[in-house]
Write a protein that holds these residues in place. Structure first.
Motif, PDB file in Angstrom:
ATOM      1  N   LEU A 489     -10.393  34.778  14.284  1.00 44.69           N
ATOM      2  CA  LEU A 489     -11.169  33.896  13.412  1.00 44.69           C
ATOM      3  C   LEU A 489     -10.436  32.589  13.114  1.00 44.69           C
ATOM      4  O   LEU A 489     -11.033  31.653  12.578  1.00 44.69           O
ATOM      5  N   ASP A 490      -9.166  32.521  13.469  1.00 41.42           N
ATOM      6  CA  ASP A 490      -8.443  31.271  13.294  1.00 41.42           C
ATOM      7  C   ASP A 490      -9.047  30.164  14.164  1.00 41.42           C
ATOM      8  O   ASP A 490      -8.877  28.977  13.862  1.00 41.42           O
ATOM      9  N   SER A 491      -9.752  30.577  15.234  1.00 45.71           N
ATOM     10  CA  SER A 491     -10.435  29.607  16.107  1.00 45.71           C
ATOM     11  C   SER A 491     -11.920  29.511  15.772  1.00 45.71           C
ATOM     12  O   SER A 491     -12.735  29.134  16.628  1.00 45.71           O
ATOM     13  N   TYR A 492     -12.248  29.876  14.558  1.00 45.81           N
ATOM     14  CA  TYR A 492     -13.631  29.976  14.083  1.00 45.81           C
ATOM     15  C   TYR A 492     -14.519  28.781  14.466  1.00 45.81           C
ATOM     16  O   TYR A 492     -15.552  28.956  15.118  1.00 45.81           O
ATOM     17  N   PRO A 493     -14.156  27.535  14.154  1.00 48.44           N
ATOM     18  CA  PRO A 493     -15.069  26.426  14.495  1.00 48.44           C
ATOM     19  C   PRO A 493     -15.257  26.269  16.001  1.00 48.44           C
ATOM     20  O   PRO A 493     -16.373  26.048  16.482  1.00 48.44           O
ATOM     21  N   GLY A 494     -14.151  26.381  16.755  1.00 51.94           N
ATOM     22  CA  GLY A 494     -14.243  26.216  18.199  1.00 51.94           C
ATOM     23  C   GLY A 494     -15.052  27.302  18.868  1.00 51.94           C
ATOM     24  O   GLY A 494     -15.802  27.042  19.826  1.00 51.94           O
ATOM     25  N   ILE A 495     -14.924  28.528  18.381  1.00 48.62           N
ATOM     26  CA  ILE A 495     -15.683  29.644  18.957  1.00 48.62           C
ATOM     27  C   ILE A 495     -17.183  29.401  18.805  1.00 48.62           C
ATOM     28  O   ILE A 495     -17.969  29.699  19.712  1.00 48.62           O
ATOM     29  N   LEU A 496     -17.593  28.858  17.679  1.00 49.41           N
ATOM     30  CA  LEU A 496     -19.019  28.614  17.448  1.00 49.41           C
ATOM     31  C   LEU A 496     -19.600  27.576  18.403  1.00 49.41           C
ATOM     32  O   LEU A 496     -20.823  27.519  18.587  1.00 49.41           O
ATOM     33  N   ASP A 497     -18.752  26.779  19.023  1.00 53.13           N
ATOM     34  CA  ASP A 497     -19.239  25.781  19.989  1.00 53.13           C
ATOM     35  C   ASP A 497     -19.422  26.367  21.386  1.00 53.13           C
ATOM     36  O   ASP A 497     -19.979  25.702  22.268  1.00 53.13           O
ATOM     37  N   LEU A 521     -20.416  36.039  18.151  1.00 51.11           N
ATOM     38  CA  LEU A 521     -21.405  36.688  17.291  1.00 51.11           C
ATOM     39  C   LEU A 521     -20.850  36.922  15.889  1.00 51.11           C
ATOM     40  O   LEU A 521     -21.533  36.666  14.888  1.00 51.11           O
ATOM     41  N   VAL A 522     -19.607  37.395  15.787  1.00 52.99           N
ATOM     42  CA  VAL A 522     -19.004  37.639  14.476  1.00 52.99           C
ATOM     43  C   VAL A 522     -18.836  36.322  13.719  1.00 52.99           C
ATOM     44  O   VAL A 522     -19.144  36.234  12.517  1.00 52.99           O
ATOM     45  N   CYS A 523     -18.382  35.278  14.410  1.00 52.40           N
ATOM     46  CA  CYS A 523     -18.239  33.967  13.755  1.00 52.40           C
ATOM     47  C   CYS A 523     -19.590  33.441  13.275  1.00 52.40           C
ATOM     48  O   CYS A 523     -19.703  32.903  12.164  1.00 52.40           O
ATOM     49  N   TYR A 524     -20.600  33.602  14.097  1.00 48.33           N
ATOM     50  CA  TYR A 524     -21.952  33.139  13.735  1.00 48.33           C
ATOM     51  C   TYR A 524     -22.465  33.892  12.500  1.00 48.33           C
ATOM     52  O   TYR A 524     -22.957  33.278  11.544  1.00 48.33           O
ATOM     53  N   LEU A 525     -22.324  35.219  12.518  1.00 46.55           N
ATOM     54  CA  LEU A 525     -22.811  36.016  11.388  1.00 46.55           C
ATOM     55  C   LEU A 525     -21.984  35.752  10.130  1.00 46.55           C
ATOM     56  O   LEU A 525     -22.518  35.778   9.017  1.00 46.55           O
ATOM     57  N   LEU A 526     -20.705  35.500  10.298  1.00 46.16           N
ATOM     58  CA  LEU A 526     -19.864  35.185   9.148  1.00 46.16           C
ATOM     59  C   LEU A 526     -20.308  33.859   8.524  1.00 46.16           C
ATOM     60  O   LEU A 526     -20.436  33.742   7.294  1.00 46.16           O
ATOM     61  N   ARG A 527     -20.562  32.861   9.354  1.00 47.77           N
ATOM     62  CA  ARG A 527     -21.044  31.572   8.842  1.00 47.77           C
ATOM     63  C   ARG A 527     -22.400  31.723   8.168  1.00 47.77           C
ATOM     64  O   ARG A 527     -22.623  31.209   7.057  1.00 47.77           O
ATOM     65  N   GLU A 528     -23.314  32.455   8.807  1.00 50.66           N
ATOM     66  CA  GLU A 528     -24.653  32.626   8.251  1.00 50.66           C
ATOM     67  C   GLU A 528     -24.610  33.385   6.922  1.00 50.66           C
ATOM     68  O   GLU A 528     -25.337  33.053   5.980  1.00 50.66           O
TER      69      GLU A 528
END
Length: 700
Positions: A489-497, A521-528
């Motif tokens: 998750l440390d790469s959270y913003p980049g993963i979402l791209d 998917l986990v990053c997307y759901l975490l943001r949502e």
């Protein structure tokens, strides 16, 4: 050099009986013996063989086809069997706390035979015993030897009639009286009765009882554990002030006596408090190494993590049993074919492969995860015992709590769904009780409830992830955890791209591709979920209401996706280690990829909604890859089952026996029932000359 299993290992891994399953065994791309040795290790295989041989050769454990025991007789037999397990001395006191793999292996072996037996043994030794050891101090360690000699028999009493998941609201009280140096344990009313407590119904003499601790002056210091005698070990009669009983027949696990207890001003010595997390001086002053009451409660409830991790193992074992039965059945059951004169095994049908083989892959992946998390928990408990109060130790506890909560949910639900699919995949024969799938289904069912309702537990995991994100937003903190489950998750913003760019089945069957999709998917759901939570708060909801309104389509799928990713990540790393024998890499890689793609496919709607998937090609490639892997694993399925299936005596299913003689075994089992050929005892009622009278005649 002799092949694996030959020579000195022949007795350890004997050949299977010749029969109808030989065709599939000959097609396997690997040696099942080599995989068994790699997965278990020689020492554990020998330990399992010792346990299984003891059960099979002991008349007390003989299976009686068609026998229908009363509830009382079943519980008596289960207690006698539990007592015999202690007589065999499979585990020493030292093993319980120093050799966790032996503990796990013994539990799995007993559970594969009968989960009522395993649960009774597990609750007494691991849950009750570990609670005394990890929450108590030297003054309590004398109980440990008595546990293994069965001088006492224990249970873990947290849940009450009106409270389960909300442990903080437990209402049993413990008021300290400095004049007598005693605690007064009291149930204020029947709703505060300890309820659902395994072993308490008929056999427990002692209980670890959780109660709200009050000191003189009325100050409450929250929930604390006490060791309390509830029955006389010589007579099994209740102790004064204790009303204790059995809650009755359940849907399954009826060899285990679940019970209740009500305490009426029961006086116990000050030393009955399990005092590692908090203590009371003789004068009535409360002392604790924890300044934060929430940390103290979490440490006190550490035994719940033991229970949740144990339930993961139970669920996986049930899935292994069900899949073993269904795959062997499918490899020998022939129906239809390309011509009227040729019938083929139902395992050759794509639909049957798609129904069963993902659950076979899930059994391998989830078993590896449950074992590894068990070892993580052992590390954590050893840290507590050594007095480790470091920040890393605290974070390790939080991470294990999150993983155990969601892991128990994922494993028990996967087993529940898998057992049902296996039952249906075996057709009508799967519905016959003698083939055991119904018992597996019933005995596994409470795993989705015990030690916390699954949906409630998933909130623990989503809250953990949201808490990490909040720290990132507020303080710029890095995502780091001792077990590295959240480090990605440390790469959270980049993963979402990122986007799914795989266009061929060949590329898709690499589980690394699915790992990348799951991280997105986990990053997307975490943001949502984070945005939904903030939206609720901005609209005027308080924190409780806001979190409540974020569960169904946000927090719940977030926790499950994170858990599936964690299981997949660990299994992927496991099967790609350099020490994996070259001959096993292909089959283990396919298992990893199939579990990953099959799990991911259930999130296809979210992947499209969030924009990670686009166009028809992504979904089609995913589906084609799943079917391709099923086809590739079809010829390995029987050998993969041979690795995880227990001996026939323990498996206890005529249609799942290792010789593959499906119809011969089933016919023999049916005829063994003592009353199968007897005339009905009510045969006179069948007489055509007997008039219909009474209320039935008026209805007709």
């Amino acid at each position: 050099m002799a092949p694996p299993g030959e020579g000195r290992d022949a007795a350890l891994l004997p050949e299977f009986p010749r029969g109808p399953l030989d065709t599939y065994r000959a097609r396997a791309s690997f040696s099942w013996k080599e995989l068994a040795l790699f997965a278990e290790g020689e020492d554990m295989l020998r330990f399992k063989k010792t346990i299984f041989s003891a059960l099979e050769n002991d008349p007390l454990f003989a299976r009686s086809p068609g026998a229908h025991l009363s509830l009382e007789k079943y519980r008596e037999l289960n207690f006698l069997r539990c007592k015999r397990i202690f007589e065999y001395d499979f585990l020493s006191v030292g093993d319980m706390f120093e050799n966790p793999l032996k503990v796990s292996t013994l539990t799995q072996c007993l559970g594969m035979y009968d989960w009522s037996l395993a649960a009774k043994y597990l609750l007494h030794t691991l849950v009750f015993g570990s609670a005394v050891f990890s929450s108590g101090s030297e003054r309590h360690f004398a109980y440990i030897q008595k546990i293994f000699s069965m001088e006492i028999f224990g249970c873990f009493a947290l849940t009450e009639l009106s409270h389960g998941s909300n442990a903080k609201a437990i209402r049993t009280t413990a008021h300290y009286n400095p004049a007598t140096e005693e605690f007064i344990i009291h149930s204020p009313d029947f709703e505060a009765a300890k309820f659902w407590i395994g072993n308490m119904g008929k056999t427990a003499t002692h209980a670890v009882v959780f109660a709200q601790l009050y000191v003189p002056g009325g100050q409450c210091h929250g929930l604390h554990p006490f060791i309390i005698q509830i029955r006389d070990p010589k007579t099994l009669l209740p102790m004064p002030g204790v009303m204790v009983g059995d809650i009755g027949k359940k849907l399954g696990l009826n060899g285990l006596d679940n019970g209740f207890a009500v305490f009426h001003k029961v006086r116990v010595p000050r030393q009955s408090l399990l005092n590692r997390m908090g203590d009371v001086t003789p004068e009535g002053t409360y002392v604790s190494p924890f300044k934060d009451a929430r940390q103290r409660l979490g440490a006190s409830l550490g035994s719940l993590s033991w229970g949740r991790v144990a339930i993961m193992g139970m669920a996986v074992a049930n899935l292994k049993l069900a899949v073993s039965i269904a795959v062997r059945f499918s490899a020998t059951r022939r129906q239809f074919g390309p011509t009227e004169d040729e019938e083929i095994p139902v395992l050759e049908y794509q639909t049957q492969q798609w129904r069963l083989l993902p659950y076979l892959a899930a059994a391998y992946a989830l078993e590896h995860f449950s074992k590894s998390l068990f070892l993580d928990l052992v590390e954590f408990q050893r840290g507590l015992a050594a007095g480790d109060r470091s920040a890393r130790q605290a974070e390790l506890g939080r991470e294990i709590h999150a993983l155990a909560s969601a892991g128990k949910s994922l494993a028990s639900w996967t087993a529940q769904q898998g057992i049902q699919e296996c039952r249906e995949a075996c057709g009508g024969h799967g519905y016959l009780a003698v083939n055991r799938l119904g018992v597996l289904r019933d005995d596994n069912d409470p795993n989705s409830t015990y030690e916390g309702d699954n949906n409630v537990l998933l909130q623990q995991t989503s809250n953990y992830l949201l808490g990490l994100l909040a720290c990132r937003v507020q303080d710029g903190a890095c995502f780091r955890s001792p077990l590295k489950s959240v480090d990605f998750l440390d790469s959270y913003p980049g993963i979402l791209d990122q986007r799914f760019e795989v266009s061929s089945v060949a590329d898709c069957v690499d589980s690394a591709v699915t790992l990348a999709a799951y991280k997105w998917l986990v990053c997307y759901l975490l943001r949502e979920t984070h945005e939904k939570l903030n939206q609720e708060k901005r609209s005027g909801s308080d924190d409780f209401e806001a979190r409540n309104n974020c569960q169904v389509f946000h927090g719940r799928p977030l926790a499950l996706a994170f858990m599936e990713l964690t299981v997949l990540q660990r299994f992927h790393e496991h099967v790609h280690r350099p020490c994996v024998p070259p001959s096993l890499r292909a089959v283990l890689g396919r298992l990893s990829a199939l579990y990953a793609l099959w799990s991911l496919n259930r999130h296809a709607a979210l992947l499209y909604r969030g924009g990670y998937f686009s166009g028809e090609q992504a979904g089609r490639v995913l589906e084609s890859a799943i079917l391709t892997l099923c086809s590739q694993l079809k010829d390995d399925a029987v050998a993969l089952v041979d690795v995880i299936a227990p001996p026939d005596f323990v498996l206890g299913s005529p249609i799942g026996r290792a010789d593959g003689e499906l119809y011969k075994n089933l016919w023999g089992a049916v005829l063994q029932d003592s009353k199968v050929l007897e005339r009905a005892s009510w045969w006179p009622e069948f007489s055509v000359n007997k008039p219909v009278t009474g209320s039935l005649k008026s209805k007709l």
